[in-house]
Write a protein that holds these residues in place. Sequence first.
Motif, PDB file in Angstrom:
ATOM      1  N   LYS A   7       0.832  -1.210   0.000  1.00 46.53           N
ATOM      2  CA  LYS A   7       0.000   0.000   0.000  1.00 46.53           C
ATOM      3  C   LYS A   7       0.866   1.260   0.000  1.00 46.53           C
ATOM      4  O   LYS A   7       0.454   2.322  -0.447  1.00 46.53           O
ATOM      5  N   HIS A  29       6.603   9.760   5.456  1.00 46.16           N
ATOM      6  CA  HIS A  29       5.636   9.848   6.547  1.00 46.16           C
ATOM      7  C   HIS A  29       6.339   9.989   7.893  1.00 46.16           C
ATOM      8  O   HIS A  29       5.926  10.763   8.749  1.00 46.16           O
ATOM      9  N   TYR A  83      -0.785  11.648  -2.366  1.00 43.53           N
ATOM     10  CA  TYR A  83      -2.178  11.691  -1.908  1.00 43.53           C
ATOM     11  C   TYR A  83      -3.082  12.714  -2.589  1.00 43.53           C
ATOM     12  O   TYR A  83      -4.300  12.581  -2.521  1.00 43.53           O
ATOM     13  N   GLN A  98     -10.140   9.644   4.887  1.00 41.96           N
ATOM     14  CA  GLN A  98      -8.711   9.924   4.727  1.00 41.96           C
ATOM     15  C   GLN A  98      -8.479  11.001   3.669  1.00 41.96           C
ATOM     16  O   GLN A  98      -7.584  11.833   3.804  1.00 41.96           O
ATOM     17  N   TYR A 106      -9.438  14.230   5.293  1.00 41.61           N
ATOM     18  CA  TYR A 106      -8.391  14.544   6.273  1.00 41.61           C
ATOM     19  C   TYR A 106      -7.167  15.081   5.543  1.00 41.61           C
ATOM     20  O   TYR A 106      -6.574  16.084   5.946  1.00 41.61           O
ATOM     21  N   PHE A 142      -5.555  18.660   6.001  1.00 42.66           N
ATOM     22  CA  PHE A 142      -4.166  18.674   6.477  1.00 42.66           C
ATOM     23  C   PHE A 142      -3.271  19.476   5.528  1.00 42.66           C
ATOM     24  O   PHE A 142      -2.431  20.270   5.961  1.00 42.66           O
ATOM     25  N   ILE A 154      -4.537  15.868  14.243  1.00 39.89           N
ATOM     26  CA  ILE A 154      -3.484  14.839  14.196  1.00 39.89           C
ATOM     27  C   ILE A 154      -3.683  13.735  15.255  1.00 39.89           C
ATOM     28  O   ILE A 154      -3.580  12.548  14.916  1.00 39.89           O
ATOM     29  N   HIS A 160      -6.118  11.437  13.861  1.00 40.34           N
ATOM     30  CA  HIS A 160      -5.499  10.643  12.794  1.00 40.34           C
ATOM     31  C   HIS A 160      -4.677   9.487  13.401  1.00 40.34           C
ATOM     32  O   HIS A 160      -4.734   8.353  12.920  1.00 40.34           O
ATOM     33  N   ILE A 161      -3.930   9.789  14.464  1.00 39.38           N
ATOM     34  CA  ILE A 161      -3.094   8.755  15.085  1.00 39.38           C
ATOM     35  C   ILE A 161      -3.977   7.672  15.718  1.00 39.38           C
ATOM     36  O   ILE A 161      -3.707   6.479  15.576  1.00 39.38           O
ATOM     37  N   THR A 165      -4.182   3.649  14.472  1.00 40.26           N
ATOM     38  CA  THR A 165      -3.667   2.626  15.410  1.00 40.26           C
ATOM     39  C   THR A 165      -4.830   1.876  16.071  1.00 40.26           C
ATOM     40  O   THR A 165      -5.352   0.927  15.513  1.00 40.26           O
ATOM     41  N   THR A 177      -3.699  -1.212  10.627  1.00 42.92           N
ATOM     42  CA  THR A 177      -3.363  -0.056   9.787  1.00 42.92           C
ATOM     43  C   THR A 177      -1.930   0.422  10.026  1.00 42.92           C
ATOM     44  O   THR A 177      -1.228   0.812   9.093  1.00 42.92           O
ATOM     45  N   PHE A 178      -1.486   0.377  11.279  1.00 44.72           N
ATOM     46  CA  PHE A 178      -0.178   0.934  11.633  1.00 44.72           C
ATOM     47  C   PHE A 178       0.967   0.268  10.853  1.00 44.72           C
ATOM     48  O   PHE A 178       1.972   0.909  10.552  1.00 44.72           O
ATOM     49  N   MET A 238       2.624   2.047   7.985  1.00 43.11           N
ATOM     50  CA  MET A 238       3.639   3.052   8.286  1.00 43.11           C
ATOM     51  C   MET A 238       5.015   2.406   8.488  1.00 43.11           C
ATOM     52  O   MET A 238       6.042   3.067   8.403  1.00 43.11           O
TER      53      MET A 238
HETATM   54  C1  HEM Z   1       3.074   8.534  14.982  1.00 42.45           C
HETATM   55  C2  HEM Z   1       1.810   8.678  14.772  1.00 42.45           C
HETATM   56  C3  HEM Z   1       1.171   8.405  13.441  1.00 42.45           C
HETATM   57  C4  HEM Z   1       0.587   7.240  13.049  1.00 42.45           C
HETATM   58  C5  HEM Z   1       0.476   5.965  13.853  1.00 42.45           C
HETATM   59  C6  HEM Z   1       0.127   7.435  11.685  1.00 42.45           C
HETATM   60  C7  HEM Z   1      -0.455   6.465  10.910  1.00 42.45           C
HETATM   61  C8  HEM Z   1      -0.674   6.562   9.558  1.00 42.45           C
HETATM   62  C9  HEM Z   1      -0.985   5.491   8.674  1.00 42.45           C
HETATM   63  C10 HEM Z   1      -1.103   4.040   9.102  1.00 42.45           C
HETATM   64  C11 HEM Z   1      -1.157   5.999   7.434  1.00 42.45           C
HETATM   65  C12 HEM Z   1      -1.479   5.220   6.155  1.00 42.45           C
HETATM   66  C13 HEM Z   1      -2.965   5.092   5.997  1.00 42.45           C
HETATM   67  C14 HEM Z   1      -3.354   4.291   4.776  1.00 42.45           C
HETATM   68  O1  HEM Z   1      -2.575   4.211   3.796  1.00 42.45           O
HETATM   69  O2  HEM Z   1      -4.460   3.708   4.780  1.00 42.45           O
HETATM   70  C15 HEM Z   1      -0.973   7.416   7.517  1.00 42.45           C
HETATM   71  C16 HEM Z   1      -1.130   8.308   6.477  1.00 42.45           C
HETATM   72  C17 HEM Z   1      -0.987   9.656   6.608  1.00 42.45           C
HETATM   73  N1  HEM Z   1      -0.467  10.324   7.707  1.00 42.45           N
HETATM   74 FE1  HEM Z   1      -0.024   9.523   9.498  1.00 42.45          FE
HETATM   75  N2  HEM Z   1       0.397   8.700  11.316  1.00 42.45           N
HETATM   76  C18 HEM Z   1       1.036   9.334  12.354  1.00 42.45           C
HETATM   77  C19 HEM Z   1       1.475  10.643  12.387  1.00 42.45           C
HETATM   78  C20 HEM Z   1       1.207  11.561  11.401  1.00 42.45           C
HETATM   79  C21 HEM Z   1       1.493  12.968  11.501  1.00 42.45           C
HETATM   80  C22 HEM Z   1       2.135  13.627  12.722  1.00 42.45           C
HETATM   81  C23 HEM Z   1       1.077  13.522  10.343  1.00 42.45           C
HETATM   82  C24 HEM Z   1       1.115  14.948   9.923  1.00 42.45           C
HETATM   83  C25 HEM Z   1       1.749  15.880  10.537  1.00 42.45           C
HETATM   84  C26 HEM Z   1       0.534  12.487   9.511  1.00 42.45           C
HETATM   85  C27 HEM Z   1      -0.004  12.671   8.253  1.00 42.45           C
HETATM   86  C28 HEM Z   1      -0.456  11.668   7.426  1.00 42.45           C
HETATM   87  C29 HEM Z   1      -1.010  11.880   6.111  1.00 42.45           C
HETATM   88  C30 HEM Z   1      -1.217  13.231   5.455  1.00 42.45           C
HETATM   89  C31 HEM Z   1      -1.349  10.624   5.612  1.00 42.45           C
HETATM   90  C32 HEM Z   1      -2.021  10.336   4.256  1.00 42.45           C
HETATM   91  C33 HEM Z   1      -3.546  10.436   4.352  1.00 42.45           C
HETATM   92  C34 HEM Z   1      -4.154   9.308   5.144  1.00 42.45           C
HETATM   93  O3  HEM Z   1      -3.863   8.155   4.856  1.00 42.45           O
HETATM   94  O4  HEM Z   1      -4.915   9.577   6.092  1.00 42.45           O
HETATM   95  N3  HEM Z   1       0.623  11.306  10.181  1.00 42.45           N
HETATM   96  N4  HEM Z   1      -0.656   7.730   8.826  1.00 42.45           N
END
Ligand code: HEM
Length: 200
Positions: free
Chosen positions: A7, A16, A72, A110, A113, A117, A159, A162-163, A167, A173-174, A177
């Motif tokens: 993915k 990321h 994205y 997403q 979001y 974002f 955010i 989103h986290i 998770t 999902t995690f 990443m």
């Molecule tokens: C450490 C904590 C975080 C976790 C566990 C996390 C988790 C994830 C995961 C699993 C995805 C992929 C989703 C998918 O492909 O279906 C994702 C996408 C994304 N993350 Fe994070 N994230 C974290 C922190 C952040 C932060 C701090 C930002 C921005 C400042 C961010 C911005 C994004 C964006 C823009 C995407 C693409 C859109 C989306 O899939 O929602 N993430 N994140």
Amino acid sequence: MSNMIRKAGPFEIVNHWALAISFFALVLSGFGFLFHLEQMNALFGSFSRMRFIHNWAGVIFMVSLFLTMFTYLPVSLRLGSDDIGWILKAGGYLSKKAVVPPQDIINTGQKLYYLVFLLTGSAISASGLGIWFIAGVKKWVLISHLVHNISFDLLVTIIPLHIYLGTLANPGTFRIMVYGTVPLEWARKRHEKWVRRMGY
Ligand code: HEM
């Protein structure tokens, strides 16, 4: 494993992490500035080092934010009837019985979001540059501070959500990443449209 599907590639994974780590450095130092927290000065070593890290983490954040657009933005702008269906069913989050329309590589929530974002991240970046470089022009400094603070509030609200969604709320999902891959059946349930397009 053969029943896995990719993915996110290495580029998306590294980018990321760059986005997430720079964001946390920015939030911690940002809170330090906002509330004059002595503890944050101590955490970063000194006030001037905290400002140095804030500014350069901001540069990493900006580059990383820009790079997310290649991954994205096109899919997030592709909104259609399945996305309206997803919204009407609240993404299936309110009822286990809800049948949600097939989703693309990221779902409607997403996509929305991501668009929020991107706008908020761009606003905080532009206003950060304003504060950094146009120190002399009072009106623009005030506007930059206002925009910077409003976008900061929005980001520290969306955010954590989103986290949580990446998770605890959506197990499995995690790993996107970390490894970039997910089980094919997991993906078929959540991103059917994309899985079909990939020929599975
Ligand atoms: C450490 C904590 C975080 C976790 C566990 C996390 C988790 C994830 C995961 C699993 C995805 C992929 C989703 C998918 O492909 O279906 C994702 C996408 C994304 N993350 Fe994070 N994230 C974290 C922190 C952040 C932060 C701090 C930002 C921005 C400042 C961010 C911005 C994004 C964006 C823009 C995407 C693409 C859109 C989306 O899939 O929602 N993430 N994140």
